[in-house]
Every structure is written in structure tokens, then in C-alpha cells.
Design an enzyme around this catalytic site. Structure first.
Site, PDB file in Angstrom:
ATOM      1  N   LYS A 155      -5.184   3.094   4.186  1.00 14.32           N
ATOM      2  CA  LYS A 155      -3.902   2.802   3.534  1.00 14.32           C
ATOM      3  C   LYS A 155      -4.125   1.933   2.287  1.00 14.32           C
ATOM      4  CE  LYS A 155      -1.519   3.295   7.918  1.00 14.32           C
ATOM      5  NZ  LYS A 155      -1.007   2.642   9.126  1.00 14.32           N
ATOM      6  N   GLN A 199      -0.159  -3.159  11.649  1.00 10.99           N
ATOM      7  CA  GLN A 199      -0.881  -2.050  12.283  1.00 10.99           C
ATOM      8  C   GLN A 199      -0.787  -2.162  13.804  1.00 10.99           C
ATOM      9  OE1 GLN A 199      -2.351   0.556  10.532  1.00 10.99           O
ATOM     10  NE2 GLN A 199      -2.629   1.462  12.545  1.00 10.99           N
ATOM     11  N   ASP A 229       7.225   1.208   7.345  1.00 16.35           N
ATOM     12  CA  ASP A 229       6.847   2.087   8.471  1.00 16.35           C
ATOM     13  C   ASP A 229       8.105   2.690   9.112  1.00 16.35           C
ATOM     14  OD1 ASP A 229       4.147   2.478   8.828  1.00 16.35           O
ATOM     15  OD2 ASP A 229       3.830   0.625   9.968  1.00 16.35           O
TER      16      ASP A 229
END
Ligand code: NAP
Length: 289
Positions: A52, A96, A119
Site C-alpha cells: 500500500k 492493518q 478502508d
């Protein structure tokens, strides 16, 4: 059969984003900035976060990777998130997953400001998505929607079967395919581990979206002639053919079904690359808020 090429499509999206960022910067604007929090030393998480961060560089974003020790307390992690929530130079924040067992993931996700929740896992973002209101759509389902759109696959009035009901893939993609929009307007059936007659239900699918995490689960007998098949699954298995000694398999037995379908995503190179591209797209949108 037409291959839904996620690698090429995601590269097109990244080029479009890079062009837009270039324009913003040339007009004196600020580069979009993504912050990622990584707790502990989980190898897979490390790989995903690094990918990412690298993708951010490629499109001209700023990125900040915050590494925190495995033993961090829930309160300490919440404080780190609050610091980022109020930091005006950061547009998007991802934490994460998975987190260490002593930390409540729901509490952590709920702490992220919804304007920075790129997200799209915050309950308010999921709620807005359900109501077709402005929101961040979770990156994997957003990637599926974008692939369907860019390949002009008809979805209105089609039978769409989704295998899997996870909060990050199965559930949101089911909602999106049922929404009154394009892609959407499908008649959606969600299957999960308690579902019966899975083969018969899949066989009625014009669009089959598979996200359960079991390699080669979907075989030719489960496919309607001419169906569009989206394979989200990624399972790493040992291989004596590859140099690395392992390979990735999808949830669909690609070789077995490929001659029966109209469209299909490969694994790797299908939904996977789209996920990162959509995270970047969400971050660009966050920077414009
Ligand atoms: P998950 O949280 O483990 O959810 C799996 C879902 O499949 C659950 O809803 C489960 O049902 C259902 N299921 C399990 N066995 C089943 C069976 N035999 N028949 C019908 N349904 C069954 O998984 P996930 O996070 O959604 O991920 C699914 C797969 O996609 C994994 O391989 C993952 O690595 C991959 N993935 C890929 C990307 C990408 O970017 N390409 C992103 C995310 C995930 P219950 O709810 O009843 O348990």
C-alpha cells in the site's frame, strides 16, 4: 470468455489518479496523504502494508507508516488514532487487520474518524453505503464494482449469488449489487457456511461472486452457461512447479470453469490488484473533503 484483467485495470486507475494528483500539485494544492498503522510483526500484514505504501509513492501521494509494538495496549492504540484524526496533514488512515488478540478490533475501527476511514469499515460508512449516501466503500467490494463497470457487465435484473458474508467482502458486495444504481439492481442471494443446496443456487447465478477462502471450491457443475464469475479468494498452497515453492489459488477452479463463462477474474491478477487501486481512490476522495 473474457478475462477481467484486474492488473491492467488497476494500472489504468493508478495512472488516472497520478494525473489528477499532478494537476492538484501544479495548482498549488497538497498531495493526498495516507497513514497506515501496523501493529506487531505479522508477515502477511507487513507485505500488504508495504504494498500500500509503495502504491502511494507510485501515484504521488505522501504516506506515513506507523509501526507499533505487538504489546501496545488498546488505550495506547486509541490515542495514536486520535492523534491522526486531528492531524490536518493526513487525509486517510488505515489500521492493518488483524490486530493482536488483546485488542478489540471493533473499538479501534469505531475510533477512526469517518472522514479518514478510507478502508470504509466504520459502521457509519457501512450504514451510509447501505443507504446509497456519500461514503467510503470498502476497497475490495469497490474494486469488484469498478471491474464490473469498466467491462460494462449488465447487472440490472440479473441473479447475483455471493458466497461469503464477511464484513469486508461478502456483506458489502451483496448490498452494493442490490442497490438501486449501476452496477446494482441485481436480485441478490447470499450464501454462507450454513447454506443448503449451494450447487443448485450457484447454478442459477448470472453473476457469481465468490469470497469464502477455500481453494477451487467452485467447479463447473456449479456454473450457469455464460455466467460472469468474480473470484475474490486467495489461498497460498505449496507447489513443486514454481521457483518459490508456493502459488496462489482462487476459490474458483479456473481451468475447470473457464470455457463455460462469459467473464472471469484470474487469481492472481483479478480482484487483488483492484483492492489497492480503490484504497488509493478513497484516499484521493478523502483529500478533497
Ligand atoms: P472470511 O471472513 O473467512 O469469511 C468467509 C465467508 O465464507 C464466511 O461468511 C463463511 O460463512 C463463508 N463460508 C465458509 N465456508 C463456506 C462454505 N463451505 N460454504 C459457503 N460459505 C462458506 O473471509 P473473507 O475475509 O471474506 O475472505 C474470503 C477470501 O477472500 C479469502 O481467501 C481472502 O484471502 C480473500 N480476500 C481477498 C481480497 C483481495 O483483495 N483479493 C481481500 C479480502 C479477502 P460463515 O459466515 O457462516 O462463517
Amino acid at each position: 470468455m473474457i478475462l477481467l484483467d484486474g492488473k491492467k485495470t488497476s494500472n489504468d486507475i493508478k495512472d488516472e489518479i497520478a494525473l489528477e494528483v499532478n494537476g492538484i500539485v501544479n495548482n498549488g494544492g497538497k498531495k493526498p496523504h495516507l497513514a497506515a498503522i501496523l501493529v506487531g510483526n505479522n508477515g502477511a500484514s507487513e507485505t500488504y502494508v508495504n504494498a500500500k505504501v509503495k502504491a502511494c509513492e507510485k501515484v504521488g501521494f505522501d504516506s506515513t507508516l506507523i509501526r507499533l509494538k505487538e504489546a501496545i495496549t488498546e488505550d495506547e492504540l486509541i490515542n495514536e488514532i486520535i492523534k491522526i484524526n486531528i492531524n490536518d496533514s493526513i487525509d486517510g488512515l488505515i489500521v492493518q487487520l488483524p490486530l493482536p488478540k488483546h485488542i478489540d478490533e471493533k473499538k479501534i475501527i469505531n475510533t477512526i474518524s469517518i472522514e479518514k476511514d478510507v478502508d470504509g469499515f466504520h459502521p457509519k460508512n457501512i450504514g451510509n453505503m447501505t443507504l446509497n449516501l456519500p461514503c467510503f466503500i470498502p476497497a475490495t467490494p469497490a474494486g469488484i464494482i469498478e471491474l464490473i463497470k469498466r467491462y460494462n457487465i449488465e447487472t440490472s435484473g440479473k441473479n447475483c449469488v455471493v458466497i461469503g458474508r464477511s464484513h469486508i467482502v461478502g456483506l458489502p458486495i451483496s448490498i452494493l449489487m442490490a442497490r438501486n444504481s449501476y452496477p446494482g439492481n441485481s436480485t441478490v442471494t447470499i450464501l454462507h457456511s450454513r447454506s443448503k443446496n449451494i450447487n443448485e443456487i450457484c447454478k442459477k447465478a448470472d453473476i457469481l461472486i465468490v469470497a469464502l477462502g477455500k481453494a477451487n471450491f467452485v467447479t463447473s457443475e456449479m456454473i450457469k452457461e455464460g455466467a460472469s464469475v468474480i473470484d475474490v479468494g486467495i489461498t497460498r498452497v505449496t507447489s513443486n512447479v514454481t521457483k518459490s515453492g508456493w502459488k496462489l489459488l482462487g476459490d474458483v477452479d479456473f481451468e475447470n470453469v473457464k470455457d463455460k463463462v462469459s467473464y472471469i477474474t484470474p487469481v492472481p491478477g483479478g480482484v487483488g490488484p483492484m483492492t489497492i487501486a480503490m484504497l488509493l481512490k478513497n484516499t484521493l476522495s478523502a483529500s478533497k473533503l
